[in-house]
Design a protein around this motif. Structure first.
Motif, PDB file in Angstrom:
ATOM      1  N   GLU A   1      11.647  29.656   4.969  1.00  0.00           N
ATOM      2  CA  GLU A   1      12.626  30.407   4.173  1.00  0.00           C
ATOM      3  C   GLU A   1      13.569  29.453   3.435  1.00  0.00           C
ATOM      4  N   GLU A   2      13.939  28.372   4.084  1.00  0.00           N
ATOM      5  CA  GLU A   2      14.806  27.372   3.449  1.00  0.00           C
ATOM      6  C   GLU A   2      14.085  26.713   2.279  1.00  0.00           C
ATOM      7  N   LEU A   3      12.785  26.463   2.431  1.00  0.00           N
ATOM      8  CA  LEU A   3      12.007  25.890   1.334  1.00  0.00           C
ATOM      9  C   LEU A   3      11.899  26.870   0.163  1.00  0.00           C
ATOM     10  N   ILE A   4      11.773  28.152   0.462  1.00  0.00           N
ATOM     11  CA  ILE A   4      11.755  29.157  -0.605  1.00  0.00           C
ATOM     12  C   ILE A   4      13.095  29.161  -1.327  1.00  0.00           C
ATOM     13  N   TYR A   5      14.181  29.088  -0.569  1.00  0.00           N
ATOM     14  CA  TYR A   5      15.534  28.982  -1.140  1.00  0.00           C
ATOM     15  C   TYR A   5      15.611  27.800  -2.109  1.00  0.00           C
TER      16      TYR A   5
END
Length: 128
Positions: free
Chosen positions: A80-84
């Protein structure tokens, strides 16, 4: 500091606290750059410089997180952080390109930032 957080994550089995520390240590420069960007007048040269800084910090953070080995527990939050970070990288790339055109074009960056923050919040919520 980031390497130490990643090592700690591997050695301890990757609890929630370790995962949060890794994510935060990777993205603090991004959040600072984003806050600076949001404080600038939208159509200013200062906003353009700040946007370039956000994009650079997001690309660096993405590289660090992609390289970090994490536990199975932390992997969904890191995703999710990488998507952010991907939203910010691509969104700011588009915004910069639109602003550099003559005449400048409008680009809805606010909605991209909102979507990015939604992914970040989703990944972090499971760590509480």
């Amino acid at each position: 500091m980031i390497a130490a957080a990643a090592l700690l994550l591997l050695l301890t089995g990757g609890g929630a606290g370790d995962c949060v520390r890794l994510l935060q240590s990777s993205t603090v420069p991004v959040e600072k750059a984003l806050a600076l960007f949001e404080s600038k007048p939208v159509n200013s040269a200062a906003a353009l410089l700040a946007a370039r800084e956000v994009r650079a910090r997001a690309q660096e953070a993405r590289g660090r997180l992609e390289a970090a080995r994490v536990s199975a527990f932390c992997a969904p939050s890191r995703s999710e952080e990488l998507i952010y970070l991907n939203h910010l990288t691509l969104g700011f790339t588009g915004w910069i390109a639109a602003r550099e055109r003559r005449p400048p074009r409008e680009y809805d960056l606010a909605s991209v930032i909102r979507r990015a923050r939604t992914h970040r919040a989703r990944g972090r919520s499971r760590l509480r």
